[in-house]
Design a protein around this motif. Structure first.
Motif, PDB file in Angstrom:
ATOM      1  N   LEU A  97      53.685  -7.410  44.109  1.00 28.63           N
ATOM      2  CA  LEU A  97      53.432  -6.032  43.415  1.00 28.63           C
ATOM      3  C   LEU A  97      52.127  -5.398  43.747  1.00 28.63           C
ATOM      4  N   LEU A  98      51.176  -6.238  44.095  1.00 33.18           N
ATOM      5  CA  LEU A  98      49.861  -5.474  44.449  1.00 33.18           C
ATOM      6  C   LEU A  98      49.841  -4.367  45.702  1.00 33.18           C
ATOM      7  N   PRO A  99      50.611  -4.507  46.851  1.00 31.94           N
ATOM      8  CA  PRO A  99      50.623  -3.373  47.761  1.00 31.94           C
ATOM      9  C   PRO A  99      51.433  -2.208  47.135  1.00 31.94           C
ATOM     10  N   LEU A 100      52.444  -2.551  46.433  1.00 34.35           N
ATOM     11  CA  LEU A 100      53.104  -1.304  45.481  1.00 34.35           C
ATOM     12  C   LEU A 100      52.380  -0.434  44.591  1.00 34.35           C
ATOM     13  N   MET A 101      51.564  -1.281  43.610  1.00 28.04           N
ATOM     14  CA  MET A 101      50.594  -0.524  42.827  1.00 28.04           C
ATOM     15  C   MET A 101      49.240   0.120  43.592  1.00 28.04           C
ATOM     16  N   VAL A 102      48.810  -0.462  44.516  1.00 30.95           N
ATOM     17  CA  VAL A 102      47.696   0.054  45.333  1.00 30.95           C
ATOM     18  C   VAL A 102      48.416   1.459  46.088  1.00 30.95           C
ATOM     19  N   SER A 103      49.682   1.630  46.658  1.00 35.00           N
ATOM     20  CA  SER A 103      50.102   2.606  47.094  1.00 35.00           C
ATOM     21  C   SER A 103      50.618   3.701  46.086  1.00 35.00           C
ATOM     22  N   ALA A 104      50.934   3.141  44.674  1.00 34.63           N
ATOM     23  CA  ALA A 104      51.331   4.145  43.532  1.00 34.63           C
ATOM     24  C   ALA A 104      49.995   4.845  43.019  1.00 34.63           C
ATOM     25  N   ILE A 105      49.127   4.348  43.093  1.00 29.39           N
ATOM     26  CA  ILE A 105      47.901   4.810  42.717  1.00 29.39           C
ATOM     27  C   ILE A 105      47.066   5.931  43.691  1.00 29.39           C
ATOM     28  N   SER A 106      47.505   5.571  44.768  1.00 30.12           N
ATOM     29  CA  SER A 106      46.856   6.349  46.083  1.00 30.12           C
ATOM     30  C   SER A 106      47.919   7.682  46.390  1.00 30.12           C
ATOM     31  N   ILE A 107      48.855   8.000  45.563  1.00 29.97           N
ATOM     32  CA  ILE A 107      49.705   9.272  45.754  1.00 29.97           C
ATOM     33  C   ILE A 107      48.789  10.510  45.233  1.00 29.97           C
ATOM     34  N   PHE A 166      53.093  16.274  35.945  1.00 28.97           N
ATOM     35  CA  PHE A 166      51.869  15.928  36.466  1.00 28.97           C
ATOM     36  C   PHE A 166      50.746  15.207  35.774  1.00 28.97           C
ATOM     37  N   VAL A 167      50.781  15.678  34.588  1.00 25.52           N
ATOM     38  CA  VAL A 167      49.805  14.745  33.482  1.00 25.52           C
ATOM     39  C   VAL A 167      50.600  13.304  33.209  1.00 25.52           C
ATOM     40  N   ASP A 168      51.901  13.002  33.325  1.00 23.33           N
ATOM     41  CA  ASP A 168      52.289  11.882  33.404  1.00 23.33           C
ATOM     42  C   ASP A 168      52.384  10.935  34.456  1.00 23.33           C
ATOM     43  N   LEU A 169      52.298  11.644  35.715  1.00 21.69           N
ATOM     44  CA  LEU A 169      52.017  11.052  36.857  1.00 21.69           C
ATOM     45  C   LEU A 169      50.560  10.339  36.930  1.00 21.69           C
ATOM     46  N   LYS A 170      49.601  11.066  36.625  1.00 27.57           N
ATOM     47  CA  LYS A 170      48.335  10.720  36.585  1.00 27.57           C
ATOM     48  C   LYS A 170      48.225   9.653  35.498  1.00 27.57           C
ATOM     49  N   GLY A 171      48.641   9.904  34.417  1.00 28.04           N
ATOM     50  CA  GLY A 171      48.458   8.909  33.167  1.00 28.04           C
ATOM     51  C   GLY A 171      49.181   7.418  33.535  1.00 28.04           C
ATOM     52  N   ALA A 172      50.387   7.582  34.253  1.00 25.41           N
ATOM     53  CA  ALA A 172      50.857   6.408  34.847  1.00 25.41           C
ATOM     54  C   ALA A 172      49.704   5.762  36.115  1.00 25.41           C
ATOM     55  N   GLN A 173      49.487   6.426  37.102  1.00 28.67           N
ATOM     56  CA  GLN A 173      48.305   6.040  37.832  1.00 28.67           C
ATOM     57  C   GLN A 173      47.286   5.340  37.077  1.00 28.67           C
ATOM     58  N   VAL A 174      46.637   5.955  35.967  1.00 33.22           N
ATOM     59  CA  VAL A 174      45.445   5.357  35.324  1.00 33.22           C
ATOM     60  C   VAL A 174      45.994   4.126  34.561  1.00 33.22           C
ATOM     61  N   LYS A 175      47.071   3.861  34.147  1.00 39.61           N
ATOM     62  CA  LYS A 175      47.575   2.859  33.517  1.00 39.61           C
ATOM     63  C   LYS A 175      47.617   1.681  34.678  1.00 39.61           C
ATOM     64  N   THR A 176      47.967   2.066  35.972  1.00 43.80           N
ATOM     65  CA  THR A 176      48.079   1.137  36.774  1.00 43.80           C
ATOM     66  C   THR A 176      46.776   0.453  37.220  1.00 43.80           C
ATOM     67  N   LEU A 224      41.445   9.660  41.466  1.00 43.73           N
ATOM     68  CA  LEU A 224      41.709  10.249  40.011  1.00 43.73           C
ATOM     69  C   LEU A 224      40.867  10.833  39.195  1.00 43.73           C
ATOM     70  N   LEU A 225      39.327  10.516  39.339  1.00 43.48           N
ATOM     71  CA  LEU A 225      38.509  11.039  38.578  1.00 43.48           C
ATOM     72  C   LEU A 225      38.276  12.545  38.887  1.00 43.48           C
ATOM     73  N   LYS A 241      39.378   8.963  29.319  1.00 40.00           N
ATOM     74  CA  LYS A 241      38.699   7.714  28.844  1.00 40.00           C
ATOM     75  C   LYS A 241      39.297   6.541  29.299  1.00 40.00           C
ATOM     76  N   GLU A 242      40.539   6.166  29.335  1.00 44.54           N
ATOM     77  CA  GLU A 242      40.952   4.947  30.039  1.00 44.54           C
ATOM     78  C   GLU A 242      40.530   4.644  31.324  1.00 44.54           C
ATOM     79  N   LEU A 243      40.637   5.799  32.141  1.00 43.64           N
ATOM     80  CA  LEU A 243      40.060   5.867  33.527  1.00 43.64           C
ATOM     81  C   LEU A 243      38.618   5.539  33.464  1.00 43.64           C
TER      82      LEU A 243
END
Length: 166
Positions: free
Chosen positions: A18-28, A42-52, A81-82, A93-95
């Motif tokens: 899962l780790l390579p998949l998570m790293v590539s997901a936050i890199s989009i 777009f907000v949902d995408l960034k929210g999912a990336q921050v959760k990851t 992401l910031l 806040k979560e980020l």
């Protein structure tokens, strides 16, 4: 996180997958300009990336040896992401909390080359603190519009104020 806590015996076999998949997901990066029709997506995408990212910081404590090869990519993704995070208080806040957790580990070394970007005041000033200006609601104890709570918008303490509110 919850599933890994419940089924701890599966963590060792699934983290490397899962780790390579998570790293590539936050890199989009996402689009540069978002039309109003796509803003919620777009907000949902960034929210999912921050959760990851938040989940990855949870994994940092126990599985650092698996995450070490991805240190540079994760650090770049956090800074990206910031920079691109929408003006959503809960997402930012979560980020910031996840960033604080990264800074408390040895993985902070991955953020050293990006320190100039992290220290840009405009990066933090995108988020207006909720308590900067308050309206009187009849109880007399709150600030009126135009009064200040002692935080100067141009001061260096603004960043500390935002981080303390987390």
């Amino acid at each position: 996180m919850f599933l890994f806590q419940l089924y701890g015996r599966y963590v060792q076999t699934n983290i490397p997958v899962l780790l390579p998949l998570m790293v590539s997901a936050i890199s989009i990066p996402g689009p540069q300009n978002v039309s109003p029709n796509w803003r919620n997506h777009f907000v949902d995408l960034k929210g999912a990336q921050v959760k990851t990212v938040s989940f990855l910081t949870y994994l940092l404590r126990s599985f650092a040896e698996y995450i070490r090869p991805h240190e540079e990519s994760i650090s770049k993704s956090i800074v990206n992401l910031l920079v691109t995070c929408p003006d959503s208080v809960s997402i930012r806040k979560e980020l910031l909390v996840a960033t604080r957790h990264v800074l408390s580990t040895d993985f902070r070394r991955g953020l050293y080359p990006l320190i100039d970007t992290l220290l840009e005041e405009r990066l933090m000033r995108r988020l207006e603190p909720v308590t900067m200006r308050l309206e009187v609601k009849g109880n007399g104890g709150e600030l009126t519009d135009g009064e200040s709570n002692g935080i100067d918008d141009n001061s260096s303490s603004y960043l500390n104020y935002c981080l303390l509110k987390i």
